[in-house]
Design an enzyme around this catalytic site. Structure first.
Site, PDB file in Angstrom:
ATOM      1  N   LYS A  81      -1.334  -0.756   4.596  1.00  0.00           N
ATOM      2  CA  LYS A  81      -1.917   0.253   5.649  1.00  0.00           C
ATOM      3  C   LYS A  81      -1.751   1.887   5.268  1.00  0.00           C
ATOM      4  O   LYS A  81      -2.899   2.714   5.447  1.00  0.00           O
ATOM      5  CB  LYS A  81      -1.154   0.193   7.127  1.00  0.00           C
ATOM      6  CG  LYS A  81      -1.758  -1.156   7.879  1.00  0.00           C
ATOM      7  CD  LYS A  81      -0.901  -1.584   9.175  1.00  0.00           C
ATOM      8  CE  LYS A  81      -1.247  -2.814   9.784  1.00  0.00           C
ATOM      9  NZ  LYS A  81      -0.415  -3.238  10.542  1.00  0.00           N
ATOM     10  N   GLN A 112       4.831  -1.402  14.155  1.00  0.00           N
ATOM     11  CA  GLN A 112       4.460  -2.859  13.361  1.00  0.00           C
ATOM     12  C   GLN A 112       5.098  -3.830  14.246  1.00  0.00           C
ATOM     13  O   GLN A 112       6.294  -3.919  14.557  1.00  0.00           O
ATOM     14  CB  GLN A 112       4.731  -2.485  11.994  1.00  0.00           C
ATOM     15  CG  GLN A 112       4.567  -4.118  11.124  1.00  0.00           C
ATOM     16  CD  GLN A 112       3.003  -4.019  10.855  1.00  0.00           C
ATOM     17  OE1 GLN A 112       2.291  -3.362  10.715  1.00  0.00           O
ATOM     18  NE2 GLN A 112       2.800  -5.495  11.027  1.00  0.00           N
ATOM     19  N   ASP A 124      -3.592   0.524  17.746  1.00  0.00           N
ATOM     20  CA  ASP A 124      -3.852  -0.934  17.407  1.00  0.00           C
ATOM     21  C   ASP A 124      -4.572  -1.528  18.903  1.00  0.00           C
ATOM     22  O   ASP A 124      -4.838  -2.834  19.010  1.00  0.00           O
ATOM     23  CB  ASP A 124      -2.441  -1.527  17.595  1.00  0.00           C
ATOM     24  CG  ASP A 124      -2.027  -2.171  16.144  1.00  0.00           C
ATOM     25  OD1 ASP A 124      -2.905  -2.023  15.597  1.00  0.00           O
ATOM     26  OD2 ASP A 124      -0.897  -2.187  15.773  1.00  0.00           O
TER      27      ASP A 124
END
Ligand code: NAP
Length: 315
Positions: A54, A98, A124
């Site tokens: 990422k 994460q 997200d």
């Protein structure tokens, strides 16, 4: 029939190129690049790889990407404080924590952390607010993997409206948002899970079948209506020779690679499905590369959204 391969890798590369001038334009107009803050707690090996990818993809596309590390021993309060700081940061338009968080943080910690991320920075799309807005068809920032699948279907000219779609998997991050996105595009959607009886029969009704389970080779030819479009979301690491041999015939290139390396990545969909489906995403190289690209797109969208909201507030 041999299924057309839906090349997610190629689409991801194309979308990254399309995004570059938009990122440059943002940077030129606002004197700073769109910014993403990634919080990584602990040292989970898979998370390290995902986060590295990422950071690399974002940086190459012209974003500012800050990796904020917290030790494995961090408390829930530490993680929430870090998210809070990023919520208040002017330089960060998107925030990603994460997953998975260390188990020691306790059940429910992950959702609590996701819910703390400001909705306008929730790139997200995992917070309750983002999920609720999607259910009501007022999407703000949508979970990247299902959003990437829709992008792939639309750009490949695959019709969604009026078709039967079956999604196997009901997770909050893939299955449910996937079903909602298909529903809002006027598909008739069925969601399956581990308690669904006669799974193959239900799946065989699908014009569009999305497999998001995490079981190598679960979706065999018997699950697929001839001519259906099959999207394989799963990423399964196979180390068992018996499973590898059940997926690929003797002498197959992938089997030789497996023997040399001792492991391989496969999806939920058995390779034999390629003889029945009209189109199929490969693993690797299908849905996976699109997920990171959609993360960048969400970050750019969040950045544009925040700054235009500020201009409106100043007027
Ligand atoms: P998850 O939270 O473990 O959910 C799996 C779902 O599959 C659950 O709803 C489960 O049902 C269902 N399931 C399990 N066994 C089943 C069976 N035998 N028959 C039918 N349904 C079954 O997984 P996830 O986070 O959604 O991820 C799914 C897969 O996608 C994983 O392989 C993951 O690695 C992959 N993934 C890929 C990307 C990408 O970028 N390509 C991104 C995210 C995830 P129950 O609800 O009844 O338990």
């Amino acid at each position: 029939m041999t299924a057309r391969i839906l090349d997610g890798q190629a689409l991801a590369a194309k979308m990254q190129e399309e995004m570059k001038p938009l990122v440059a334009s943002f940077t030129g107009r606002h004197g700073r690049p769109p910014g993403l803050g990634i919080v990584l707690v602990g040292h989970d090996p898979a998370s390290e790889v995902y986060v590295r990818n990422k950071v690399k993809a974002g940086t190459e596309a012209g974003f500012r990407v800050d990796l904020e590390r917290l030790p494995e021993s961090a408390s829930l309060a530490d993680v929430l404080a870090r998210v809070d700081r990023l919520n208040r940061s002017d330089a960060h338009d998107g925030i990603l924590v994460q997953s998975p968080l260390p188990k020691a943080l306790g059940k429910g910690a992950e959702q609590r952390v996701f819910d703390t991320i400001a909705a306008e920075k929730d790139v997200d799309g995992f917070s309750a607010e983002s999920a609720g807005l999607l259910v009501q068809n007022r999407p703000q920032l949508v979970a990247c993997t299902p959003a990437g699948i829709i992008e792939l279907l639309e750009r490949e000219g695959i019709q969604i409206a009026g078709r039967r779609a079956v999604v196997i998997g009901r997770s909050d991050i893939v299955g449910k948002p996937m079903a909602m996105l298909l529903l809002h595009r006027d598909a008739t959607v069925t969601i399956c899970h581990s308690r669904t009886p006669n799974l193959a029969d239900v799946c065989r009704e699908a014009d569009i079948l999305v497999a998001a389970v995490g079981r190598a080779g679960l979706v065999t030819r018997e699950f697929v209506k001839p001519g259906a479009v099959v999207i394989d979301v799963a990423i399964n690491r196979v180390t068992d020779a018996g499973i590898a041999e059940s997926l690929f015939p003797p002498g197959h290139r992938r089997l030789e690679q497996f023997r040399a390396k001792g492991s391989m990545l496969v999806g939920d969909v058995h390779p034999g499905v390629a003889d029945v489906a009209s189109a199929l995403t490969p693993v690797p190289g299908g849905v996976g590369p699109l997920t990171i690209t959609m993360l960048m797109r969400n970050t750019l969208k969040a950045a544009e959204g925040r700054l235009s909201a500020r201009v409106e507030a100043d007027l």
